[in-house]
Design a protein around this motif. Sequence first.
Motif, PDB file in Angstrom:
ATOM      1  N   ASP A 129       0.796  -1.299  -0.150  1.00  0.00           N
ATOM      2  CA  ASP A 129       0.019  -0.235  -0.014  1.00  0.00           C
ATOM      3  C   ASP A 129       0.601   1.073   0.191  1.00  0.00           C
ATOM      4  O   ASP A 129       0.412   2.325  -0.382  1.00  0.00           O
ATOM      5  CB  ASP A 129      -0.887  -0.082   1.252  1.00  0.00           C
ATOM      6  CG  ASP A 129      -2.041  -0.993   1.098  1.00  0.00           C
ATOM      7  OD1 ASP A 129      -2.054  -1.629   0.004  1.00  0.00           O
ATOM      8  OD2 ASP A 129      -2.669  -1.326   2.200  1.00  0.00           O
ATOM      9  N   VAL A 132       1.601   2.592  -3.283  1.00  0.00           N
ATOM     10  CA  VAL A 132       0.644   2.941  -4.241  1.00  0.00           C
ATOM     11  C   VAL A 132       0.222   4.224  -4.109  1.00  0.00           C
ATOM     12  O   VAL A 132       0.084   5.192  -4.760  1.00  0.00           O
ATOM     13  CB  VAL A 132      -0.560   1.925  -4.241  1.00  0.00           C
ATOM     14  CG1 VAL A 132      -1.719   2.366  -5.289  1.00  0.00           C
ATOM     15  CG2 VAL A 132       0.009   0.673  -4.807  1.00  0.00           C
ATOM     16  N   ARG A 135      -5.010   7.268  -4.803  1.00  0.00           N
ATOM     17  CA  ARG A 135      -5.023   7.307  -6.160  1.00  0.00           C
ATOM     18  C   ARG A 135      -4.019   7.016  -7.002  1.00  0.00           C
ATOM     19  O   ARG A 135      -3.611   7.494  -8.083  1.00  0.00           O
ATOM     20  CB  ARG A 135      -5.879   8.622  -6.670  1.00  0.00           C
ATOM     21  CG  ARG A 135      -7.140   8.720  -6.206  1.00  0.00           C
ATOM     22  CD  ARG A 135      -7.744  10.140  -6.559  1.00  0.00           C
ATOM     23  NE  ARG A 135      -7.620  10.174  -8.409  1.00  0.00           N
ATOM     24  CZ  ARG A 135      -8.099  10.946  -9.155  1.00  0.00           C
ATOM     25  NH1 ARG A 135      -7.907  12.299  -8.500  1.00  0.00           N
ATOM     26  NH2 ARG A 135      -7.758  10.903 -10.370  1.00  0.00           N
ATOM     27  N   GLY A 136      -3.093   6.349  -6.351  1.00  0.00           N
ATOM     28  CA  GLY A 136      -1.696   6.042  -7.156  1.00  0.00           C
ATOM     29  C   GLY A 136      -0.784   6.924  -7.028  1.00  0.00           C
ATOM     30  O   GLY A 136       0.200   6.715  -8.003  1.00  0.00           O
ATOM     31  N   GLU A 137      -0.726   8.018  -6.410  1.00  0.00           N
ATOM     32  CA  GLU A 137       0.303   9.110  -6.652  1.00  0.00           C
ATOM     33  C   GLU A 137       1.698   8.659  -6.181  1.00  0.00           C
ATOM     34  O   GLU A 137       2.707   9.042  -7.003  1.00  0.00           O
ATOM     35  CB  GLU A 137      -0.007  10.213  -5.893  1.00  0.00           C
ATOM     36  CG  GLU A 137       0.098  10.241  -4.373  1.00  0.00           C
ATOM     37  CD  GLU A 137      -0.982   9.799  -3.753  1.00  0.00           C
ATOM     38  OE1 GLU A 137      -0.877   9.838  -2.382  1.00  0.00           O
ATOM     39  OE2 GLU A 137      -2.061   9.035  -4.070  1.00  0.00           O
ATOM     40  N   LEU A 139       2.645   5.432  -6.561  1.00  0.00           N
ATOM     41  CA  LEU A 139       3.178   4.756  -7.714  1.00  0.00           C
ATOM     42  C   LEU A 139       3.646   5.339  -8.782  1.00  0.00           C
ATOM     43  O   LEU A 139       4.601   5.157  -9.537  1.00  0.00           O
ATOM     44  CB  LEU A 139       1.878   3.841  -8.244  1.00  0.00           C
ATOM     45  CG  LEU A 139       2.067   2.864  -9.476  1.00  0.00           C
ATOM     46  CD1 LEU A 139       3.354   1.860  -9.254  1.00  0.00           C
ATOM     47  CD2 LEU A 139       0.779   2.044  -9.641  1.00  0.00           C
ATOM     48  N   GLU A 140       2.902   6.658  -9.009  1.00  0.00           N
ATOM     49  CA  GLU A 140       3.263   7.524 -10.392  1.00  0.00           C
ATOM     50  C   GLU A 140       4.652   8.058 -10.128  1.00  0.00           C
ATOM     51  O   GLU A 140       5.547   8.244 -11.090  1.00  0.00           O
ATOM     52  CB  GLU A 140       2.382   8.600 -10.693  1.00  0.00           C
ATOM     53  CG  GLU A 140       1.047   7.967 -10.917  1.00  0.00           C
ATOM     54  CD  GLU A 140       1.032   7.055 -12.085  1.00  0.00           C
ATOM     55  OE1 GLU A 140       1.867   6.989 -12.932  1.00  0.00           O
ATOM     56  OE2 GLU A 140      -0.014   6.326 -11.997  1.00  0.00           O
ATOM     57  N   ASP A 163       3.932  -1.368 -12.258  1.00  0.00           N
ATOM     58  CA  ASP A 163       2.637  -1.676 -11.511  1.00  0.00           C
ATOM     59  C   ASP A 163       3.193  -2.156 -10.150  1.00  0.00           C
ATOM     60  O   ASP A 163       4.044  -2.927 -10.044  1.00  0.00           O
ATOM     61  CB  ASP A 163       1.867  -2.641 -12.316  1.00  0.00           C
ATOM     62  CG  ASP A 163       0.496  -2.595 -11.911  1.00  0.00           C
ATOM     63  OD1 ASP A 163       0.047  -1.714 -10.876  1.00  0.00           O
ATOM     64  OD2 ASP A 163      -0.535  -3.573 -12.367  1.00  0.00           O
ATOM     65  N   TYR A 167      -2.639  -2.924  -9.042  1.00  0.00           N
ATOM     66  CA  TYR A 167      -3.202  -1.834  -8.856  1.00  0.00           C
ATOM     67  C   TYR A 167      -3.706  -1.190 -10.356  1.00  0.00           C
ATOM     68  O   TYR A 167      -4.942  -0.853 -10.568  1.00  0.00           O
ATOM     69  CB  TYR A 167      -2.443  -0.671  -8.115  1.00  0.00           C
ATOM     70  CG  TYR A 167      -3.033   0.715  -8.241  1.00  0.00           C
ATOM     71  CD1 TYR A 167      -4.107   1.093  -7.352  1.00  0.00           C
ATOM     72  CD2 TYR A 167      -2.837   1.744  -9.291  1.00  0.00           C
ATOM     73  CE1 TYR A 167      -4.692   2.453  -7.431  1.00  0.00           C
ATOM     74  CE2 TYR A 167      -3.338   2.869  -9.210  1.00  0.00           C
ATOM     75  CZ  TYR A 167      -4.426   3.143  -8.323  1.00  0.00           C
ATOM     76  OH  TYR A 167      -4.884   4.599  -8.487  1.00  0.00           O
ATOM     77  N   ARG A 168      -2.881  -1.263 -11.294  1.00  0.00           N
ATOM     78  CA  ARG A 168      -3.168  -0.689 -12.765  1.00  0.00           C
ATOM     79  C   ARG A 168      -4.376  -1.293 -13.272  1.00  0.00           C
ATOM     80  O   ARG A 168      -5.238  -0.874 -13.915  1.00  0.00           O
ATOM     81  CB  ARG A 168      -2.128  -0.430 -13.580  1.00  0.00           C
ATOM     82  CG  ARG A 168      -0.932   0.491 -12.873  1.00  0.00           C
ATOM     83  CD  ARG A 168      -0.188   0.999 -14.417  1.00  0.00           C
ATOM     84  NE  ARG A 168       1.120   1.757 -13.626  1.00  0.00           N
ATOM     85  CZ  ARG A 168       1.139   2.958 -13.424  1.00  0.00           C
ATOM     86  NH1 ARG A 168      -0.021   3.679 -13.487  1.00  0.00           N
ATOM     87  NH2 ARG A 168       2.221   3.742 -12.796  1.00  0.00           N
ATOM     88  N   ARG A 171      -7.571  -0.552 -11.531  1.00  0.00           N
ATOM     89  CA  ARG A 171      -8.059   0.737 -11.867  1.00  0.00           C
ATOM     90  C   ARG A 171      -8.532   1.012 -13.350  1.00  0.00           C
ATOM     91  O   ARG A 171      -9.648   1.515 -13.342  1.00  0.00           O
ATOM     92  CB  ARG A 171      -6.761   1.791 -11.633  1.00  0.00           C
ATOM     93  CG  ARG A 171      -7.046   3.273 -11.703  1.00  0.00           C
ATOM     94  CD  ARG A 171      -8.165   3.818 -10.671  1.00  0.00           C
ATOM     95  NE  ARG A 171      -8.363   4.921 -10.584  1.00  0.00           N
ATOM     96  CZ  ARG A 171      -9.858   5.301 -10.304  1.00  0.00           C
ATOM     97  NH1 ARG A 171     -10.824   4.754  -9.980  1.00  0.00           N
ATOM     98  NH2 ARG A 171      -9.902   6.822 -10.404  1.00  0.00           N
TER      99      ARG A 171
END
Length: 234
Positions: A129, A132, A135-137, A139-140, A163, A167-168, A171
Amino acid sequence: MSQGESAVTDLQVSAADQAQAGPARQEAAGPAPAEAGADEFAGAGDDAGYDAGDDAGYDAGDGAGEPGLDPEPGAAAPGLTDVADLELEGEVAADYIEGLLDVADLDGDIDMDVEGDRAVVSVVGATLDELVGQRGEVLEALQELTRLAVHRHTGNRTRIMIDVGGYRQRRRAELAETGRDAAAEVKRTGVPKKLWAMNPFERKIVHDAVAAAGLRSESEGEEPDRRVVVLPGD
């Protein structure tokens, strides 16, 4: 703050620093070569970090497209036409991410693959977690930093996708359903429907789902409040 929390926070701070430093680097270096394209390492969602302009058809009037989206299938990134190149990217990325996991004291196994003209590195495990984020910020940020690390090693622009914990994929499914539901509502009511603000990765998936449902959509607004509007059929 634990060592793991500190390391993950550093990911976000580092990505923000890269974004702030970008304009200064570009001004110092002068205009980029035409073949480099816009936003070479855009990190706005993934599949964030894709090539600008490919969803131009969704944006009425300006033709600017969504920054950071994937080119059409089969359009290879410059300099990456060999599977061996993509496999090398995956190996470099896997080593980089493994080092980050060690620093953050996080467990995770790393899988590497090549999908079309893109290398994909996935982290799977039980304590993910933190990688990630909301909202995946996070991960980005991780993907952005990994792309920079790969670029430094290979000298080539990269579209590698990272990934974490599937998650991707989850989503994508959620956003595709959002697009289908919005299209069904607009077909029923005949009234345009404006969705919430999304990043380029999210908007692209919604656009595709709406198009598959036989309707048209476009994006309006400015980042970070840019959103999809689903339009009734003619």
